[in-house]
Structure formats: C-alpha cells, structure tokens
Design a protein around this motif. Sequence first.
Motif, PDB file in Angstrom:
ATOM      1  N   GLY A 138     -20.398 -16.446  16.454  1.00 46.51           N
ATOM      2  CA  GLY A 138     -20.975 -15.473  17.354  1.00 46.51           C
ATOM      3  C   GLY A 138     -19.498 -14.603  18.167  1.00 46.51           C
ATOM      4  O   GLY A 138     -20.598 -13.254  18.404  1.00 46.51           O
ATOM      5  N   TRP A 139     -18.848 -14.492  17.361  1.00 44.81           N
ATOM      6  CA  TRP A 139     -17.755 -14.287  17.909  1.00 44.81           C
ATOM      7  C   TRP A 139     -17.671 -12.371  17.285  1.00 44.81           C
ATOM      8  O   TRP A 139     -17.340 -11.656  17.677  1.00 44.81           O
ATOM      9  N   LEU A 140     -17.842 -13.027  15.656  1.00 42.62           N
ATOM     10  CA  LEU A 140     -17.845 -11.902  15.055  1.00 42.62           C
ATOM     11  C   LEU A 140     -19.437 -10.867  15.711  1.00 42.62           C
ATOM     12  O   LEU A 140     -19.565  -9.210  16.123  1.00 42.62           O
ATOM     13  N   ALA A 141     -20.596 -10.848  16.294  1.00 43.39           N
ATOM     14  CA  ALA A 141     -21.618 -10.095  16.349  1.00 43.39           C
ATOM     15  C   ALA A 141     -21.443 -10.080  17.898  1.00 43.39           C
ATOM     16  O   ALA A 141     -21.843  -8.760  17.723  1.00 43.39           O
ATOM     17  N   ALA A 142     -20.220 -10.211  18.674  1.00 37.48           N
ATOM     18  CA  ALA A 142     -19.835 -10.134  19.916  1.00 37.48           C
ATOM     19  C   ALA A 142     -19.139  -8.652  20.288  1.00 37.48           C
ATOM     20  O   ALA A 142     -18.933  -7.571  20.009  1.00 37.48           O
ATOM     21  N   ALA A 143     -18.689  -8.735  18.600  1.00 39.56           N
ATOM     22  CA  ALA A 143     -17.562  -7.386  18.112  1.00 39.56           C
ATOM     23  C   ALA A 143     -18.741  -6.600  17.525  1.00 39.56           C
ATOM     24  O   ALA A 143     -17.887  -5.721  17.189  1.00 39.56           O
ATOM     25  N   GLY A 144     -19.601  -6.574  17.573  1.00 41.91           N
ATOM     26  CA  GLY A 144     -20.406  -5.150  16.736  1.00 41.91           C
ATOM     27  C   GLY A 144     -21.053  -5.790  14.856  1.00 41.91           C
ATOM     28  O   GLY A 144     -21.738  -5.019  14.707  1.00 41.91           O
ATOM     29  N   THR A 145     -20.573  -6.926  14.444  1.00 36.75           N
ATOM     30  CA  THR A 145     -21.212  -7.106  12.848  1.00 36.75           C
ATOM     31  C   THR A 145     -22.425  -7.645  13.544  1.00 36.75           C
ATOM     32  O   THR A 145     -23.257  -8.448  13.772  1.00 36.75           O
ATOM     33  N   ALA A 146     -23.127  -7.060  12.475  1.00 40.91           N
ATOM     34  CA  ALA A 146     -24.525  -7.651  12.437  1.00 40.91           C
ATOM     35  C   ALA A 146     -24.419  -8.914  11.391  1.00 40.91           C
ATOM     36  O   ALA A 146     -23.563  -9.366   9.785  1.00 40.91           O
ATOM     37  N   CYS A 147     -25.058  -9.836  11.374  1.00 41.39           N
ATOM     38  CA  CYS A 147     -23.708 -11.344  11.265  1.00 41.39           C
ATOM     39  C   CYS A 147     -25.765 -12.153  10.976  1.00 41.39           C
ATOM     40  O   CYS A 147     -26.790 -12.148  11.109  1.00 41.39           O
ATOM     41  N   VAL A 148     -25.625 -13.232  10.064  1.00 45.58           N
ATOM     42  CA  VAL A 148     -26.288 -14.714   9.619  1.00 45.58           C
ATOM     43  C   VAL A 148     -25.548 -15.433   9.304  1.00 45.58           C
ATOM     44  O   VAL A 148     -24.505 -15.465   8.874  1.00 45.58           O
ATOM     45  N   VAL A 149     -26.220 -17.130   9.487  1.00 42.33           N
ATOM     46  CA  VAL A 149     -25.611 -17.559   8.659  1.00 42.33           C
ATOM     47  C   VAL A 149     -25.990 -18.602   7.775  1.00 42.33           C
ATOM     48  O   VAL A 149     -27.427 -18.842   7.927  1.00 42.33           O
ATOM     49  N   CYS A 150     -25.695 -18.183   7.182  1.00 40.75           N
ATOM     50  CA  CYS A 150     -26.166 -19.703   5.011  1.00 40.75           C
ATOM     51  C   CYS A 150     -25.563 -20.191   4.956  1.00 40.75           C
ATOM     52  O   CYS A 150     -24.313 -19.900   4.963  1.00 40.75           O
ATOM     53  N   GLY A 151     -25.472 -21.550   4.856  1.00 37.70           N
ATOM     54  CA  GLY A 151     -24.822 -22.519   4.264  1.00 37.70           C
ATOM     55  C   GLY A 151     -25.326 -23.901   3.976  1.00 37.70           C
ATOM     56  O   GLY A 151     -26.456 -23.908   4.279  1.00 37.70           O
TER      57      GLY A 151
END
Length: 410
Positions: free
Chosen positions: A357-370
Amino acid sequence: MIMNDTPGGGDERAFDGEAAHGELVSLARRLVEIPSHDDETAAGDAIERWLRGETGAVVERDGAGNVLARRTPPGVPADDIRNDERPTFALVGHHDVVPPAQSQVAAGTVESADSYAVDRRDGRLYGRGTADMKGAVAACLLAFRDADLGGDGAGAGGEAPDLAFASFVGEETGGEGARAAIDDGFVPDYALVAEGSTNYSKAGVTDVAVAHKGRRASRLLARGTAAHASEPDRGENAIYRASDAVDVVRELPFPQAEVLGERLQATLAVTEIDGGSAWNVIPERCEITVDERTVPGKRADLERATELPGVDLEIDQDLPPMACSDDAFAEQILEAARTAQTGTPEHVTKPHATDAGWLAAAGTACVVCGPAEPGEAHTDTESVSIDVLERCYRIYRGAAERVSRESGET
C-alpha cells in the motif's frame, strides 16, 4: 545454488535435489530463530550478512534498519541502491514479527527472548514468523541471488530492469520501515510484495493479488455535560450522543472498487465503546472505536457522524489500500506463477493491508504473492508449508527473469 534449466519459462520448475530444498529450509529456520518482535537489528544483521556473502549485489542498511540490495543485468555496473535512471523490479518483505507466545520462545522469556523455537513436522515449519513472513523472505533472498538477469535482452528496444531486494522493519506496527525507505528515495518501478499470512489463495495454489484493502482506525469522541444521575436533564449524556453516532456508522454504505476485474468491498464496524465514570453520574465523555477496511480511491463518510452535536472524529491509523497500476506487469507475474506450479493461479484480492500500500501510493506498480494458506499467522500455532515456500521461490525467480526478459514489451 538453486538452479533451473529453463530460466523465465518452460515447464513447471522443480527444486534441483535435496541440497536446494535444504537450503531454503535452513535459511528460513535461521531467520525465524532470531527474535525480532521488539528489536529487528539481529534479524537485519543476518539478512545483510547473507546478501554480502552470497551475492555480488550492492547492499545497504539504511537508518531505519531496512535491508536493501540491488543487482544489475550483465555488463551494467552496479551502483547506488536508489538509482532512478534505470527501471527496477523489487522483491519485498519484512523481518519484524508480532510478539511470540511463550511456547514459541526457545530461550528466555517473551520480553527478553534469546531465540525463537522452530519445529519442522508434517511438511511444515512452525514458529513465530514462519508464515508472516520470514519464510517468504528466505524464498526472496534465494530468488534474488539465483535469478538470471541476462535473458534475451529487454526486447522491443526497452531497457532490462535492475533487480532489487528489500526487507523492511516495522510492517507490523504501521509500515514505519517502508515509509522511511520511500522517503529516502527507494521507490522501485515494480514490486512483488511476498506477503502471505492470510488465506487469499485457493487450496493448493498460490495466486497473485492485484489489490488489497487498507485499514483506517478511527475514534468518534462524544462529549456531553456531567450531572447527577438523579437529575439527568441537568446534563448532556455523552453515551446517548455516542449511540447516535453508532447509528450513523451502521447506516453508512460500504464503498466498492474494481481492479483488473476483481471487486473489493470495504467494511466498517464499531469494535469498542468506552464511556462513563460512575453508576450515578451522567457521563460527559464517551468514545467509540471504528475499524474500517478501505478500498482503493474511496473511504466511508465517517465525517457524517460529526454533524451530530458534541461528536468529533479522530484518525489514529490509515494504512493505504493497494491497486496494481500496470495491467501488463500483473499479467507477467501471473504467467510466472502459472509456470511455477501445476495448479491454475488467478488474479485475486487480499483482505488485509501490506507494505504494498505504501509503495503503490508512492508510484510503484505492485502485486502481492506469498504463502497464502491457513497458516494461522499471529497465533501460537503459526506455521508455513515447505512445499508452498518452494513454490514461492519458483514464482519469485521466474518473475524476476520474466520481467527482465520482457520489460521492453510492457
């Protein structure tokens, strides 16, 4: 070293022998054994030492205690962690944990643990941090080391990205580490956040989350005027005002959002109430706590409750939701997940907030996979499947190689 005959594609990947299998288990165990609920320093030290000893990456420990590393494709000189001249794909985790139960402490007490207990049985690792999320950090470290960044070049005239690794501190307490790293300039173009810890995947499959909810923790403060309970009309009952505020919250609609065809619905619930000082006193203060699970771009209209007399709103925490901002990147990671397993992974959503969430708010395209499975994170029976950790390693390595090879096409 964990190897693969078909970097970035081909048939389902397999760990090459018991040595590779044992390396992942051994590294995960070592990380889990290190206490990191009160002070993440020792765990960060271990990750930093491993990176310096096992990779040729540029490695940094920042002022917050985060561990950051960066690899470049062959022929590209390694330079600063935060080089924003080149595209970057990051594998992201965190090495802090919630406090263990006494049964999860091998030596010492919860307050001053010398080491955590780790038990391996029935194909699983048990112990504080196995699922959330040192097991996945171990898989990220090995994938970061082993990924072949040579590929076929960037393709279509693009530039093959650098590969970064980040293990943050303070995720469990509001994302302090991620925020510090972002403020210091660590904002990769793309990131796979390796958070599992909740069962957002189907049984036997590791899915790719393209969005997750955030969490806003709020308090509605109702103020009144104290009086003797035998003369209630001489005061203003704060509990009654708080009750009116609860009715407002109960009637608020739940916002919805859609990301890559996946729908998220917010939730809103009053979870605590505290007011009054004695059985014979009209209360002058009452406070209610509201738990809101937010969706990208929308919030419930809690301010409506402040239209009531004597009611104020205070926000204690606002963990941002995440929505992947790049469809092509999300598809690349899904293809890596398909290659890494016999099941059929899908794009899904995750109900809980992460550092994505913090990275996306800063402009990073994110996915979560774990390792998203019923591992009972944050409990005294916390565990993670070794097979799922191996699957995650294959996904992370395959994702790094695929993004490197296909970056010019995104």
